[in-house]
Design a protein around this motif. Structure first.
Motif, short mmCIF file in Angstrom:
data_model
loop_
_atom_site.label_atom_id
_atom_site.label_comp_id
_atom_site.label_asym_id
_atom_site.label_seq_id
_atom_site.Cartn_x
_atom_site.Cartn_y
_atom_site.Cartn_z
N ALA A 122 0.82 -1.20 0.00
CA ALA A 122 0.00 0.00 0.00
C ALA A 122 0.86 1.26 0.00
O ALA A 122 2.03 1.24 0.36
CB ALA A 122 -0.91 -0.01 1.22
N SER A 123 0.23 2.34 -0.40
CA SER A 123 0.87 3.65 -0.34
C SER A 123 1.19 3.98 1.13
O SER A 123 0.38 3.72 2.00
CB SER A 123 -0.12 4.66 -0.91
N GLY A 124 2.38 4.48 1.37
CA GLY A 124 2.77 4.83 2.73
C GLY A 124 3.26 3.65 3.54
O GLY A 124 3.43 3.75 4.76
N GLY A 134 6.20 2.28 3.31
CA GLY A 134 7.64 2.39 3.59
C GLY A 134 8.56 1.99 2.44
O GLY A 134 9.77 1.88 2.62
N LYS A 135 8.01 1.80 1.25
CA LYS A 135 8.81 1.31 0.12
C LYS A 135 9.87 2.31 -0.33
O LYS A 135 11.03 1.95 -0.51
CB LYS A 135 7.88 0.95 -1.07
N SER A 136 9.47 3.57 -0.49
CA SER A 136 10.45 4.57 -0.94
C SER A 136 11.49 4.85 0.15
O SER A 136 12.66 5.11 -0.16
CB SER A 136 9.77 5.88 -1.33
N THR A 187 6.76 -1.25 -6.89
CA THR A 187 5.62 -0.95 -7.77
C THR A 187 4.27 -1.18 -7.10
O THR A 187 4.14 -1.97 -6.17
CB THR A 187 5.70 -1.78 -9.07
N HIS A 188 3.27 -0.46 -7.60
CA HIS A 188 1.88 -0.72 -7.21
C HIS A 188 1.23 -1.66 -8.22
O HIS A 188 0.11 -2.12 -8.01
CB HIS A 188 1.06 0.58 -7.24
N ASP A 189 1.94 -1.86 -9.32
CA ASP A 189 1.39 -2.60 -10.45
C ASP A 189 1.75 -4.08 -10.30
O ASP A 189 2.81 -4.53 -10.73
CB ASP A 189 1.99 -1.97 -11.73
#
Ligand SMILES: Nc1ncnc2c1ncn2[C@@H]1O[C@H](COP(=O)(O)OP(=O)(O)OP(=O)(O)O)[C@@H](O)[C@H]1O
Ligand code: NI
Length: 310
Positions: free
Chosen positions: A50-52, A54-56, A206-208
């Motif tokens: 999910a967004s947020g 911690g990936k980046s 990725t989200h994809d």
């Protein structure tokens, strides 16, 4: 064989932000905890979540470009040796390259071709750059343009070419496909695949999920700053029977091409102090232990899972 260290390894990595409120009270934001991962030469490991989640931050931690109030713990190893801040600075853009999440990372004042040339070692920089542009379907004249004169898709390709030009052994691609049309998206993921075929290790954020499945060897699933599962690409089929974690199953079944079943609720904010499993409040399988104790990583079916009930 056997004695050579992994190209890249992360062991028990965690990241907290310390914040001071009203000058007195200190609060901690646990952004990543207990993260483990290895990437071998020629391997693509996708990070989805999910967004947020911690990936980046993870990508930036590897490159050594975290904000000042971030504190980290655990080990990050490149070719078996610890990535100290000094080594990160030496290897950044050389042995380890980032394809950043935003095309704003391009220098607005430098022509696209020049930017790629700065990544190339040795002679014939212009010729090599033009060759790489050709390889990714960018016309030579695109090299003479400033970033604002490029379309979004072209700018993304230029970011990919910087990674190709760098000769890096490890490529961290942070969401290289959003905003691309179907054709450019497919091409971009094929360039990434090509990098791995040349023997580079790739972390593909990725989200994809379909893009991840198209090129990755393994998929690490992030939830609230933790890896809840590391699955093999082949595990994603049917209704997700082979998947280990309830969140991964829910993610898979929420795709339009599957059951399109949304997952109610949302990920806990990083400020939330967790006693139990981060996913428990949304999990249909959760029992009392899930609310009391944090599950640990464990191996299962040639993958990893963090769940009491898998
Ligand atoms: N400097 C900071 N101080 C405090 N919290 C931060 C800071 N930078 C990021 N965070 C928090 O850390 C969490 C993880 O952020 P991150 O950018 O890594 O997410 P992400 O998984 O890459 O999301 P996306 O898929 O949207 O790109 C977020 O909740 C974010 O608000
Ligand atoms: Ni991100």
């Amino acid at each position: 064989m056997g004695t050579e260290p992994s190209l890249f390894a992360v062991k028990q990595f965690s990241l907290v932000f310390r914040q001071y409120e009203k000058g007195w009270q200190e609060s901690k934001i646990q952004a990543i905890s207990g993260f483990n991962l290895t990437i071998q030469k020629g391997e693509i490991v996708a990070i989805v979540g999910a967004s947020g989640s911690g990936k980046s931050l993870l990508a930036n931690a590897i490159l050594g470009i975290l904000p000042e109030n971030a504190e980290t713990d655990g080990e990050i190893l490149f070719e078996g040796e610890a990535l100290t801040p000094k080594r990160q600075e030496e290897l950044r853009g050389k042995e380890i390259a980032l394809i950043p999440q935003s095309t704003n990372a391009l220098d607005p004042l430098m022509k696209a071709g020049k930017q790629v040339q700065t990544m190339i070692k040795g002679k014939n920089k212009k010729k090599i750059q033009e060759g790489i542009f050709h390889k990714v379907g960018l016309a030579s004249e695109a090299g003479e343009r400033y970033p604002f004169e490029l379309s979004g898709g072209m700018a993304r390709r230029v970011l990919v070419t910087t990674a190709i030009a760098s000769q890096a052994k490890l490529i961290i691609a942070d969401e290289p496909t959003p905003g691309l049309d179907e054709h450019s998206r497919n091409e971009t993921i094929q360039y990434i695949k090509q990098l791995a075929n040349e023997g580079k290790g790739v972390m593909f954020i990725t989200h994809d999920i379909m893009a991840a499945l198209a090129i990755a060897d393994r998929i690490a699933v992030f939830y609230a700053g933790q890896t809840v599962e590391i699955a093999n690409t082949e595990d994603f089929y049917g209704k997700g029977e082979q998947l280990r974690h309830p969140y991964t199953k829910a993610l898979w079944n929420s795709l339009p091409q599957n059951e399109f079943k949304p997952l109610p609720g949302s990920q806990p904010a990083p400020i939330t102090v967790l006693n139990g499993c981060a996913f428990a409040p949304r999990c249909l399988k959760a029992t009392s232990i899930c609310k009391q104790k944090q599950p640990l990583n464990r191996s299962l079916n040639q993958g990893m899972v963090r769940c009491f009930h898998a």
